[in-house]
Enzyme design. Sequence first.
Site, PDB file in Angstrom:
ATOM      1  N   ASP A 251      16.152  14.027  38.411  1.00  0.00           N
ATOM      2  CA  ASP A 251      15.542  15.332  38.680  1.00  0.00           C
ATOM      3  C   ASP A 251      15.727  15.726  40.136  1.00  0.00           C
ATOM      4  O   ASP A 251      14.854  16.343  40.740  1.00  0.00           O
ATOM      5  CB  ASP A 251      14.047  15.284  38.322  1.00  0.00           C
ATOM      6  CG  ASP A 251      13.448  16.672  38.161  1.00  0.00           C
ATOM      7  OD1 ASP A 251      14.218  17.651  38.215  1.00  0.00           O
ATOM      8  OD2 ASP A 251      12.232  16.779  37.988  1.00  0.00           O
TER       9      ASP A 251
ATOM     10  N   HIS B 295      10.838  13.501  44.655  1.00  0.00           N
ATOM     11  CA  HIS B 295      11.379  14.853  44.858  1.00  0.00           C
ATOM     12  C   HIS B 295      10.304  15.925  44.965  1.00  0.00           C
ATOM     13  O   HIS B 295      10.422  16.846  45.780  1.00  0.00           O
ATOM     14  CB  HIS B 295      12.374  15.197  43.746  1.00  0.00           C
ATOM     15  CG  HIS B 295      11.792  15.204  42.377  1.00  0.00           C
ATOM     16  ND1 HIS B 295      11.344  14.068  41.767  1.00  0.00           N
ATOM     17  CD2 HIS B 295      11.575  16.211  41.499  1.00  0.00           C
ATOM     18  CE1 HIS B 295      10.888  14.368  40.563  1.00  0.00           C
ATOM     19  NE2 HIS B 295      11.006  15.653  40.377  1.00  0.00           N
TER      20      HIS B 295
END
Length: 790
Positions: free
Chosen positions: A15, A241
């Site tokens: 991701d 992230h």
Amino acid sequence: MGWGSKVSMLGYFPDSFGNMGQAPQILKQAGIDTAVFGRGVKPTGFNNMVSESEDYESPYSEMIWQSPDGSTVLGILFANWYSNGNEIPVLREEAREFWKQRIANAEKYAATPHLLMMNGCDHQPVQTDLSGAITVAQELFPDYEFIHSDFDQYIQQVKQSLPNDLKVINGELRSQHTDGWGTLVNTASARIYLKQLNQIGQTMLEKVAEPLASFAYLAGEKYPHHLFSYAWKTLMQNHPHDSICGCSVDEVHREMVTRFEKSRHVAEMIIDDSMAAITNQINTNTYRKYGDDAIPFTVFNTSGWKRTGVVTIDLDLERQYYSKGVNKAELLNIPLDGRVLVDETGNHYPFELKDLSIQFGYDLPDDQFRQPYMARKVRLTFEAIDIPGLGHKTYAFVKESMSETKSSHSLFNHDREIENDFLLINVADNGSLTVKDKKSGKVFKNLCIYEDSGDIGNEYMYRQPDGENSLTTENVLADIRIIEDSPLQAVLEIVHQWELPSGASDELDTEQSQLVWFTSRKSQRAAETTPFTIKTIVKLEKHGKGIDVTTSFDNQVTDHRLRVLFPTEIETSCHYADSIFEAAKRDNLPSKEWKNPSNCQHQQAFVSVHNEQAGLTIANKGLNEYEVIRDGKNTIAITILRAVRELGDWGYFPTPEAQCLGEQTVHFKIIPHGDDAYTEAYQFQIPWGVKQTNLHDGKLPLTHTCVEWSGSKLAFSSMKTAEKTGDVMIRWYNLSNEHEDLRILPHFTAAKKYKSNVLEQEGINLENSISVNPYEIVTVGLKKKENFFS
């Protein structure tokens, strides 16, 4: 790592918001030949929806991913996302419809008969009836074999069935063949304060603490692996992230600030202890000829390249410990005149002296209780010239009968014009800078104009209100005054008193709470305005090749983006941005599919626009978003604030702290140049090290470098000590598409030099040089001997 002891040798990027171009080389050096990732190749929308396009980079979800140096890995895109096998139905009719759709979606992109279904992800509880669901699937679709597997087995089968027409995908994976609304690139400017804290923390550890601890290790000290482990792990806990990208809820990011502080304080302790250990080994007795009250101190340059610049150090002229009695009047009466600044050869250096009066301090000895004291302190500012890379130079503040060496030369030609041997700077009434690069002759105009626009997007994506014209300081008169005029540096303060819309209109609250998608919002900026004062400090050093700029403001405006603009007027179709182990070459114009008016990108240390005649590089500290604007001028725009009110993505999650209200300060550097200025840009991020010491014997010289190296096309990356072997590991990377010879001359006795890799494993033996391939990341190990210094 699986639940057992086996390590899965896989590059796993499920991701990430784009992928770095050197990832295949890093993976190959680590013995990994396959990477799986969730974004960056096919046109993938904001909510992870794959759109149709005739211009896919790859027709398959499998491809060859290649780094600039030529290293390749098998790349596998999660074309249907990394949770496409979630919540598999057990009921037969539901399972039939589920698998018909999932199989068709996977077969649409797969290059082999092996279809990947990912069951579970970071948002999903464990499916407890998975075995039963697989049994039902096998019964419903007997032409397929359903295997509850793992990545190792899956990749092994895929490799045996790959076709010969896989596409080679080069370098960065940044989803350029999209409409531009789903790249999530503006997470680079969400909560900029986090990016600044991260840049400080990483730089202190990698560029300062690790080299200094290695210097101290070479001088006989223990390398504090346990402290580095704690500091790095604490820092890395902020690197998921959604954390480092600033796109979570406020509570998550509050805790990040605490982690950054904890990691940084450990780094600062390592730095101070290392500098103390090194200075204790430096033979400062040369300065005894000036008297026993000579005050030696050492300047450390850990940047890897020779460095010149203005340095400031706070010196204790005298300490009085409480255990022995403190006489404050006596401390205050210590004379400040009659001292000069000298180096080991007797050269005198002009300096500026500031009286800091008496101040409290304390020692924390290893074998005693804390030792408080009062000290008479002064602040000494001077120009350190040609300090060796990965080394130090020791000066002394001494009493001498001759008069002080002071220069009356000013860098100001008049109150709006500054000049040194490299640059000529003029400040306009609106506070913008006109800068002439005296080497190339190129003149840059209208630098440092500020631009403000509304932002009705979210933490993931910037979205300017429809029809809005951005505001700028181009027609705002500035208050300009000199705040320092010395032979060492010229410093100007530029103040803009601005009025900005107070925030977005009330309609934005309604649109966000009703989940109106950010690209469809009709909100505008409010009619009422709020005063907005921007203070800009512009500094040019005596031998500076760039202009240091510090911008500060008290943000009381919501829902907006603030940038600083640098029109380059340089004709070129591409530019370069510092990335991971490379200066990535990027096109100024996006792909033909791009619809987003904004084309922001990520950067690390700098962005540079240049051609063969001239260039302009903007270095930064923790400002990770830029754009080369499509305005016919190739203007570099650096985002210094983005204030938004919601997380975004799949629901409504208010984030009032993402408005970043309050005092903000940012730092950047303007570097005009004839070819490239990357060394100057890299050094801008790295602070000088300074440490006061006393008069004593030692085995280290007053001026010294641990490792001398050369290679004009190479960038220095790191110097540290390997925990397993005790070997000193030094890393560089080739910024060019040409071979380069790296010559290494350690100034200590090493048992062996060898080529290593990113895992610090021992490779082939080296002599004094190594040929570095284009864009190669090269690591050299220096094996320990009992007595390092000959």
